[in-house]
Design an enzyme around this catalytic site. Structure first.
Site, PDB file in Angstrom:
ATOM      1  N   SER A   1      27.337  25.341 -12.327  1.00  0.00           N
ATOM      2  CA  SER A   1      28.192  26.336 -11.669  1.00  0.00           C
ATOM      3  C   SER A   1      28.457  25.863 -10.255  1.00  0.00           C
ATOM      4  O   SER A   1      27.702  25.054  -9.693  1.00  0.00           O
ATOM      5  CB  SER A   1      27.483  27.696 -11.638  1.00  0.00           C
ATOM      6  OG  SER A   1      28.135  28.598 -10.761  1.00  0.00           O
TER       7      SER A   1
ATOM      8  N   TYR B   1      20.052  33.195  -8.935  1.00  0.00           N
ATOM      9  CA  TYR B   1      21.030  32.589  -9.844  1.00  0.00           C
ATOM     10  C   TYR B   1      21.398  31.183  -9.369  1.00  0.00           C
ATOM     11  O   TYR B   1      21.425  30.233 -10.164  1.00  0.00           O
ATOM     12  CB  TYR B   1      22.271  33.477  -9.922  1.00  0.00           C
ATOM     13  CG  TYR B   1      23.413  32.889 -10.712  1.00  0.00           C
ATOM     14  CD1 TYR B   1      23.383  32.854 -12.102  1.00  0.00           C
ATOM     15  CD2 TYR B   1      24.537  32.368 -10.077  1.00  0.00           C
ATOM     16  CE1 TYR B   1      24.428  32.325 -12.835  1.00  0.00           C
ATOM     17  CE2 TYR B   1      25.586  31.833 -10.791  1.00  0.00           C
ATOM     18  CZ  TYR B   1      25.533  31.811 -12.179  1.00  0.00           C
ATOM     19  OH  TYR B   1      26.578  31.286 -12.892  1.00  0.00           O
TER      20      TYR B   1
ATOM     21  N   LYS C   1      20.914  27.617 -11.457  1.00  0.00           N
ATOM     22  CA  LYS C   1      22.033  26.717 -11.739  1.00  0.00           C
ATOM     23  C   LYS C   1      21.851  25.369 -11.041  1.00  0.00           C
ATOM     24  O   LYS C   1      22.263  24.326 -11.549  1.00  0.00           O
ATOM     25  CB  LYS C   1      23.363  27.369 -11.333  1.00  0.00           C
ATOM     26  CG  LYS C   1      23.815  28.464 -12.283  1.00  0.00           C
ATOM     27  CD  LYS C   1      24.047  27.926 -13.690  1.00  0.00           C
ATOM     28  CE  LYS C   1      24.638  28.951 -14.622  1.00  0.00           C
ATOM     29  NZ  LYS C   1      24.904  28.402 -15.985  1.00  0.00           N
TER      30      LYS C   1
END
Length: 253
Positions: free
Chosen positions: A146, A161, A165
């Site tokens: 991402s 998060y 990633k």
């Protein structure tokens, strides 16, 4: 252009029932691949159109990527249903949580890590083992990272998060180095802001993201699938251990 063809190959996409995963599954099918999809949610209508529209074989499996036992069962089922073939694995299953760094609980972090990092790692491992076993000459593993692995997300509180990633992008090169002797390439794709079923209910976010993106618009799923097809195909046969950002320039702005 024949190097982009995936005709005769079998691909597996985790998180392929909707959103970015579905876009990757559609792109691989458009290039000629038969596609297996793992997900915990039922596929949206567009998934069911792939086989009828493109004439390839598709099959959906309800699989939890955080369970190694369930994941192994899924790979065994794909082996049986697709005559032992597997050439391409796209590990896209992922979840997000908008929570302040100081408020993030262990339970919230562990859930994110289980799906976004552990699930990706063992999807890649089982995929590599299957490719080695069946002797594919076109092995390609694509891990979905991402832009969150490259930058802070201004509009959200997503440190956990971003960390998960980031771990995805960090594992690409060492896995690629080990799989090189087996003729399996390993790369990642880092999508930017994409309009999907998950983001559509938040129009204020979609609008605010436009100001962050160099080309001034949020991506549609169709914008991101080409990078996956490229990495899955022989057109990228000299690419391994690398990451492709498909982000409209947001990480460079």
């Amino acid at each position: 252009m024949s190097k982009f063809s995936l005709t005769g190959r079998v691909a597996l996409v985790t998180g392929g029932a909707r959103g970015c995963g579905l876009a990757f599954a559609q792109g691989l099918a458009e290039a000629g691949a038969d596609v297996a999809v793992f997900d915990m949610i039922d596929p949206v209508a567009e998934y069911h159109e792939i086989s009828a529209t493109l004439g390839v074989k598709t099959k959906f499996y309800k699989i939890d990527v955080t369970s190694n036992e369930n994941l192994s069962e899924g790979f065994a089922a794909v082996k049986k249903d697709f005559d032992g073939k597997l050439d391409i694995v796209v590990a896209c299953a992922g979840v997000n949580k908008n929570v302040e760094f100081l408020d993030t609980t262990i339970e919230e972090y562990e859930k994110l890590f289980a799906v976004n990092s552990k699930g990706v790692f063992f999807t890649a491992q089982l995929g590599a083992k299957a490719m080695i076993e069946n002797g594919t000459k076109h092995g390609s593993i694509v891990l979905v990272a991402s832009i969150a692995s490259h930058m802070a997300i201004r509009s959200q509180r997503s440190s956990a998060y971003c960390g998960t990633k980031g771990s995805v992008r960090a594992m690409v090169a060492p896995i690629a180095a080990e799989m090189n002797k087996h003729g399996i390439r390993v790369n990642s794709v880092s999508p930017g802001y994409v309009r999907t079923e998950m983001t559509a209910p938040f129009p204020h976010l979609l609008e605010s993201w436009k100001d962050e993106i160099m080309n001034g618009r949020v991506a549609e799923p169709d914008d991101i699938k080409g990078a996956c097809v490229f990495l899955a195909s022989d057109a990228s046969r000299y690419c391994t251990g690398t990451d492709i950002r498909v982000d409209g320039g947001v990480t460079m702005w």
